[in-house]
Design an enzyme around this catalytic site. Structure first.
Site, short mmCIF file in Angstrom:
data_model
loop_
_atom_site.label_atom_id
_atom_site.label_comp_id
_atom_site.label_asym_id
_atom_site.label_seq_id
_atom_site.Cartn_x
_atom_site.Cartn_y
_atom_site.Cartn_z
N GLY A 54 -26.60 52.77 55.88
CA GLY A 54 -25.87 52.43 54.65
C GLY A 54 -24.50 53.06 54.60
NE ARG A 79 -22.00 50.84 47.65
CZ ARG A 79 -22.70 49.82 47.13
NH1 ARG A 79 -22.26 48.60 47.29
NH2 ARG A 79 -23.81 50.04 46.48
CG ASN A 96 -33.50 45.43 54.70
OD1 ASN A 96 -33.69 46.60 54.36
ND2 ASN A 96 -33.96 44.40 54.02
CB VAL A 97 -33.25 51.11 56.47
CG1 VAL A 97 -31.91 51.43 57.12
CG2 VAL A 97 -33.17 51.24 54.96
CB SER A 145 -31.97 62.17 44.41
OG SER A 145 -31.55 62.25 43.06
CE1 TYR A 167 -32.07 56.83 44.14
CE2 TYR A 167 -32.25 58.74 42.71
CZ TYR A 167 -31.61 58.06 43.73
OH TYR A 167 -30.52 58.64 44.34
CE LYS A 224 -32.78 58.84 47.03
NZ LYS A 224 -32.11 58.62 48.33
CB ILE A 250 -22.30 62.42 44.02
CG1 ILE A 250 -23.26 63.57 44.40
CG2 ILE A 250 -21.06 62.39 44.93
CD1 ILE A 250 -22.71 64.96 44.32
P1 NAI Z 1 -24.04 53.57 47.20
O1 NAI Z 1 -24.81 52.61 46.40
O2 NAI Z 1 -22.56 53.63 47.03
O3 NAI Z 1 -24.35 53.40 48.75
C1 NAI Z 1 -25.64 53.13 49.25
C2 NAI Z 1 -25.49 52.43 50.57
O4 NAI Z 1 -26.79 52.06 51.06
C3 NAI Z 1 -24.67 51.14 50.46
O5 NAI Z 1 -23.76 51.05 51.53
C4 NAI Z 1 -25.74 50.06 50.56
O6 NAI Z 1 -25.27 48.84 51.08
C5 NAI Z 1 -26.72 50.72 51.52
N1 NAI Z 1 -28.03 50.09 51.51
C6 NAI Z 1 -28.76 49.70 50.44
N2 NAI Z 1 -29.91 49.12 50.84
C7 NAI Z 1 -29.91 49.15 52.20
C8 NAI Z 1 -30.82 48.70 53.19
N3 NAI Z 1 -31.96 48.09 52.85
N4 NAI Z 1 -30.49 48.89 54.50
C9 NAI Z 1 -29.33 49.49 54.84
N5 NAI Z 1 -28.43 49.93 53.94
C10 NAI Z 1 -28.71 49.77 52.64
O7 NAI Z 1 -24.69 55.00 46.90
P2 NAI Z 1 -24.20 56.49 47.19
O8 NAI Z 1 -23.92 57.09 45.88
O9 NAI Z 1 -23.18 56.54 48.25
O10 NAI Z 1 -25.59 57.13 47.69
C11 NAI Z 1 -25.91 57.41 49.03
C12 NAI Z 1 -27.24 58.13 49.07
O11 NAI Z 1 -27.17 59.32 48.29
C13 NAI Z 1 -28.39 57.30 48.48
O12 NAI Z 1 -29.56 57.51 49.24
C14 NAI Z 1 -28.54 57.88 47.09
O13 NAI Z 1 -29.84 57.69 46.59
C15 NAI Z 1 -28.21 59.33 47.34
N6 NAI Z 1 -27.80 60.04 46.13
C16 NAI Z 1 -26.68 59.67 45.43
C17 NAI Z 1 -26.34 60.34 44.26
C18 NAI Z 1 -25.13 60.00 43.46
O14 NAI Z 1 -24.97 60.58 42.39
N7 NAI Z 1 -24.27 59.10 43.90
C19 NAI Z 1 -27.17 61.44 43.75
C20 NAI Z 1 -28.32 61.74 44.56
C21 NAI Z 1 -28.62 61.05 45.69
#
Ligand code: NAI
Length: 248
Positions: A14, A17, A66-67, A143, A156, A160, A189
């Site tokens: 992922g 972005r 797709n993971v 998380s 969620y 996690k 974040i």
């Molecule tokens: P985001 O939504 O901006 O990025 C998530 C990425 O995962 C995207 O690029 C999306 O296309 C990809 N993705 C979704 N489903 C997928 C799949 N089936 N196969 C491959 N890729 C897939 O989210 P963000 O904020 O960058 O989060 C990244 C990680 O950090 C996530 O695991 C999220 O749960 C975790 N996280 C984020 C927090 C926050 O406040 N932003 C807080 C705690 C954890």
């Protein structure tokens, strides 16, 4: 702090972005050969994002996968082994949210989040295993919700919390190859995931964060870099909290 990842091969799931893009760019800046992973969406936005991230990298490989689908993950790992000779760093970052109270949550909403976040992480760990080189690194994005169980996040939070348990089991099972396995548990974040939170929720959330503000992508990236580095070689099976004191 800058680390030397030259000679290492790194996959961040992922990474088209957000936090994932930040981690892959930082690993590449440290000299790692990098694989950008994206999941296809009907608008083709993720692929476009992945290409843009790849343009900022030296000699990248871009793989659609797709993971949540074991066969796609297996194909991705095979391709990495063929084209890069093996894998040193796996960052399980792909994740989705489908918030709803338990009363209203559909089975589809429950299962889709579990499938991407938890089963997806399991698939990647399992399928990477044959190609992970000794002294490799696995870092998974958990998380604070997996620790606190935030309101409206049954799916969620459970996914996690599952990642935290999976991290510990993997740390034990992979220790023989001196592969370390850790999780990062971010708080709030600033990314697309948190962009659309209602103002009321943000206000309430910040009241519980001693440092009083959301974290930035760089805060998680720096933690991931440390855990992937040689400096963290005696740290395994741990959860590093990056949350401004939200959970302590
Ligand atoms: P985001 O939504 O901006 O990025 C998530 C990425 O995962 C995207 O690029 C999306 O296309 C990809 N993705 C979704 N489903 C997928 C799949 N089936 N196969 C491959 N890729 C897939 O989210 P963000 O904020 O960058 O989060 C990244 C990680 O950090 C996530 O695991 C999220 O749960 C975790 N996280 C984020 C927090 C926050 O406040 N932003 C807080 C705690 C954890």
């Amino acid at each position: 702090m800058s680390y030397d990842f030259s000679g290492k091969v790194a996959l961040v799931t992922g990474s088209s972005r957000g936090i994932g893009a930040g981690i892959i760019q930082a690993l590449n800046a440290g000299g790692a050969r990098c694989i950008v992973n994206f999941v296809a969406d009907p608008q083709g936005r993720n692929e476009e994002d992945a290409r843009k991230v790849a343009e900022t990298l030296q000699d990248p490989l871009v793989i659609e996968c797709n993971v949540g689908e074991a066969s796609q993950v297996e194909a991705m790992m095979r391709r990495i082994a063929e084209e890069c000779g093996g894998l040193d760093i796996l960052v399980n970052n792909a994740g989705i949210l489908r918030d709803r109270t338990i009363k209203k949550m559909t089975t589809e909403e429950w299962e889709s989040v579990l499938r991407v976040n938890l089963t997806g992480t399991f698939h990647c760990i399992q399928q990477a295993q044959p190609f992970l080189r000794p002294e490799g690194r696995i870092v998974s994005l958990a998380s604070v919700s997996g620790q606190l169980g935030l309101f409206g996040q049954a799916n969620y939070a459970a996914s996690k919390a599952g990642i935290i348990a999976l991290t510990k089991v993997t740390a034990r099972e992979f220790a023989r190859q001196r592969i370390t396995v850790n999780a990062i548990a971010p708080g709030f974040i600033q990314t697309e995931m948190t962009r659309d939170l209602p103002e009321e929720v943000v206000k309430k959330a910040l009241a519980d964060v001693p440092l009083g503000h959301f974290g930035e992508i760089a805060d998680v990236v720096n933690t991931a870099l440390f855990l992937c580095s040689q400096d963290a070689r005696y740290i395994t099976g741990q959860v590093l909290n990056v949350n401004g004191g939200f959970f302590m």
